[in-house]
Design a protein around this motif. Structure first.
Motif, PDB file in Angstrom:
ATOM      1  N   LEU A  93       0.568  -1.361  -0.285  1.00 30.36           N
ATOM      2  CA  LEU A  93      -0.026   0.048   0.071  1.00 30.36           C
ATOM      3  C   LEU A  93       0.883   1.097   0.055  1.00 30.36           C
ATOM      4  O   LEU A  93       0.600   2.283  -0.493  1.00 30.36           O
ATOM      5  CB  LEU A  93      -0.856  -0.026   1.119  1.00 30.36           C
ATOM      6  N   GLY A  94       1.989   1.212   0.475  1.00 30.60           N
ATOM      7  CA  GLY A  94       2.870   2.252   0.659  1.00 30.60           C
ATOM      8  C   GLY A  94       3.452   2.437  -0.640  1.00 30.60           C
ATOM      9  O   GLY A  94       3.462   3.748  -1.141  1.00 30.60           O
ATOM     10  N   ILE A  95       3.708   1.407  -1.417  1.00 31.26           N
ATOM     11  CA  ILE A  95       4.334   1.706  -2.731  1.00 31.26           C
ATOM     12  C   ILE A  95       3.310   2.267  -3.629  1.00 31.26           C
ATOM     13  O   ILE A  95       3.643   3.136  -4.539  1.00 31.26           O
ATOM     14  CB  ILE A  95       4.902   0.386  -3.289  1.00 31.26           C
ATOM     15  N   MET A  96       2.267   1.922  -3.576  1.00 35.33           N
ATOM     16  CA  MET A  96       1.054   2.303  -4.438  1.00 35.33           C
ATOM     17  C   MET A  96       0.707   3.753  -4.011  1.00 35.33           C
ATOM     18  O   MET A  96       0.583   4.352  -5.024  1.00 35.33           O
ATOM     19  CB  MET A  96      -0.509   1.372  -3.933  1.00 35.33           C
ATOM     20  N   THR A  97       0.838   4.079  -2.807  1.00 35.02           N
ATOM     21  CA  THR A  97       0.476   5.443  -2.346  1.00 35.02           C
ATOM     22  C   THR A  97       1.854   6.470  -2.993  1.00 35.02           C
ATOM     23  O   THR A  97       1.496   7.599  -3.459  1.00 35.02           O
ATOM     24  CB  THR A  97       0.585   5.713  -0.811  1.00 35.02           C
ATOM     25  N   ILE A  98       2.923   5.809  -3.138  1.00 37.59           N
ATOM     26  CA  ILE A  98       4.207   6.538  -3.413  1.00 37.59           C
ATOM     27  C   ILE A  98       3.832   7.036  -5.129  1.00 37.59           C
ATOM     28  O   ILE A  98       3.964   7.995  -5.719  1.00 37.59           O
ATOM     29  CB  ILE A  98       5.342   6.141  -3.357  1.00 37.59           C
ATOM     30  N   GLY A 150       1.519  10.642  -1.155  1.00 35.99           N
ATOM     31  CA  GLY A 150       2.778  11.034  -1.861  1.00 35.99           C
ATOM     32  C   GLY A 150       3.802  10.316  -1.333  1.00 35.99           C
ATOM     33  O   GLY A 150       3.843   9.322  -0.746  1.00 35.99           O
ATOM     34  N   GLY A 151       4.972  10.853  -1.447  1.00 38.19           N
ATOM     35  CA  GLY A 151       6.416  10.397  -1.010  1.00 38.19           C
ATOM     36  C   GLY A 151       6.330  10.264   0.664  1.00 38.19           C
ATOM     37  O   GLY A 151       6.627   9.124   0.922  1.00 38.19           O
ATOM     38  N   PHE A 152       5.842  11.242   1.289  1.00 37.87           N
ATOM     39  CA  PHE A 152       6.141  11.209   2.721  1.00 37.87           C
ATOM     40  C   PHE A 152       4.958   9.957   3.189  1.00 37.87           C
ATOM     41  O   PHE A 152       5.457   9.220   4.166  1.00 37.87           O
ATOM     42  CB  PHE A 152       5.611  12.504   3.514  1.00 37.87           C
ATOM     43  N   GLN A 153       3.772  10.121   3.042  1.00 31.41           N
ATOM     44  CA  GLN A 153       2.783   9.328   3.332  1.00 31.41           C
ATOM     45  C   GLN A 153       3.217   7.763   2.996  1.00 31.41           C
ATOM     46  O   GLN A 153       3.061   6.780   3.844  1.00 31.41           O
ATOM     47  CB  GLN A 153       1.469   9.596   3.021  1.00 31.41           C
ATOM     48  N   GLY A 154       3.443   7.495   1.881  1.00 35.47           N
ATOM     49  CA  GLY A 154       3.815   6.297   1.439  1.00 35.47           C
ATOM     50  C   GLY A 154       5.096   5.935   2.021  1.00 35.47           C
ATOM     51  O   GLY A 154       5.283   4.625   2.417  1.00 35.47           O
ATOM     52  N   GLY A 155       6.129   6.384   2.147  1.00 31.72           N
ATOM     53  CA  GLY A 155       7.273   6.239   3.006  1.00 31.72           C
ATOM     54  C   GLY A 155       7.237   5.696   4.561  1.00 31.72           C
ATOM     55  O   GLY A 155       7.517   4.787   4.617  1.00 31.72           O
ATOM     56  N   ASN A 196       8.251  12.148  -5.744  1.00 29.01           N
ATOM     57  CA  ASN A 196       7.611  11.285  -4.648  1.00 29.01           C
ATOM     58  C   ASN A 196       8.491   9.780  -4.297  1.00 29.01           C
ATOM     59  O   ASN A 196       8.543   9.508  -3.235  1.00 29.01           O
ATOM     60  CB  ASN A 196       6.150  10.875  -5.242  1.00 29.01           C
ATOM     61  N   ILE A 197       9.071   9.262  -5.357  1.00 31.52           N
ATOM     62  CA  ILE A 197       9.676   8.031  -5.207  1.00 31.52           C
ATOM     63  C   ILE A 197      10.955   8.223  -4.237  1.00 31.52           C
ATOM     64  O   ILE A 197      11.122   7.654  -3.219  1.00 31.52           O
ATOM     65  CB  ILE A 197      10.188   7.480  -6.420  1.00 31.52           C
ATOM     66  N   PHE A 198      11.617   9.390  -4.356  1.00 31.17           N
ATOM     67  CA  PHE A 198      12.973   9.704  -3.593  1.00 31.17           C
ATOM     68  C   PHE A 198      12.548  10.121  -2.268  1.00 31.17           C
ATOM     69  O   PHE A 198      13.306  10.032  -1.372  1.00 31.17           O
ATOM     70  CB  PHE A 198      13.960  10.765  -4.197  1.00 31.17           C
ATOM     71  N   VAL A 199      11.341  10.839  -2.049  1.00 34.73           N
ATOM     72  CA  VAL A 199      10.993  11.267  -0.928  1.00 34.73           C
ATOM     73  C   VAL A 199      10.565  10.124   0.071  1.00 34.73           C
ATOM     74  O   VAL A 199      10.881   9.908   1.240  1.00 34.73           O
ATOM     75  CB  VAL A 199       9.897  12.412  -0.941  1.00 34.73           C
ATOM     76  N   GLY A 200       9.745   9.173  -0.573  1.00 32.77           N
ATOM     77  CA  GLY A 200       9.343   8.015  -0.041  1.00 32.77           C
ATOM     78  C   GLY A 200      10.488   7.193   0.543  1.00 32.77           C
ATOM     79  O   GLY A 200      10.446   6.508   1.380  1.00 32.77           O
ATOM     80  N   LEU A 201      11.465   7.245  -0.425  1.00 31.83           N
ATOM     81  CA  LEU A 201      12.522   6.374  -0.053  1.00 31.83           C
ATOM     82  C   LEU A 201      13.389   6.982   1.123  1.00 31.83           C
ATOM     83  O   LEU A 201      13.743   6.146   2.077  1.00 31.83           O
ATOM     84  CB  LEU A 201      13.674   6.264  -1.274  1.00 31.83           C
TER      85      LEU A 201
END
Length: 158
Positions: free
Chosen positions: A22-27, A36-41, A129-134
């Motif tokens: 679900l986090g990956i889908m959110t990102i 986005g990135g923060f919520q998914g991460g 979003n990907i980099f912030v999530g990471l």
């Protein structure tokens, strides 16, 4: 030493995997949906944290070495900076939204079917979003892993 019940151990790993997915889908959908990135991460970190809390640091099926965490955090920070510099060189503003498909991942046939000149319409935002999530995932996970390691050291010294 983790003393969790067998039922908790049986249920926590599938729940952790669901949280990570679900986090990956959110990102990945963060540029067109709330999140986005923060919520998914944070969701991905929640899955890792659940696994560490239930199984303990040594027995967790989701193990991360110090080197692995360092590399992921560096990739997140460098990716964010590189995307910011791309905007700086294109327009003169750091993190300027270039507004194109940077990697040309959308085939022309799909662009023609949808009648959009630029299907993504988000520019560098999905990549950000990907980099912030990471970065968020690694940061939150590292905090809990450090606390769990500290707890283990203090319990062994008693």
């Amino acid at each position: 030493m983790s003393q969790s019940s067998i039922i908790l151990k049986l249920v926590s790993l599938p729940i952790s995997m669901i949280l990570i997915c679900l986090g990956i889908m959110t990102i990945l959908g963060g540029h067109i949906t709330p999140g986005g990135g923060f919520q998914g991460g944070a969701m991905i970190a929640g899955g890792v944290i659940l696994s560490v809390l239930v199984y303990g640091l040594d027995n967790s099926p989701l193990e991360f070495s110090h080197l692995y965490i360092e590399v992921l955090e560096s990739i997140g920070a460098l990716g964010f900076i590189i995307l910011g510099l791309i905007g700086l060189f294109v327009s003169g503003f750091f993190l300027y939204n270039v507004g194109t498909d940077l990697l040309n991942v959308v085939p022309p046939t799909i662009q023609n079917v949808l009648h959009y000149p630029d299907v993504t319409n988000a520019g560098i935002i999905p990549y950000l979003n990907i980099f912030v999530g990471l970065k968020v995932f690694v940061g939150l996970s590292a905090i809990v892993i450090a606390f769990a390691g500290f707890k283990k050291i203090t319990e062994e010294s008693k």
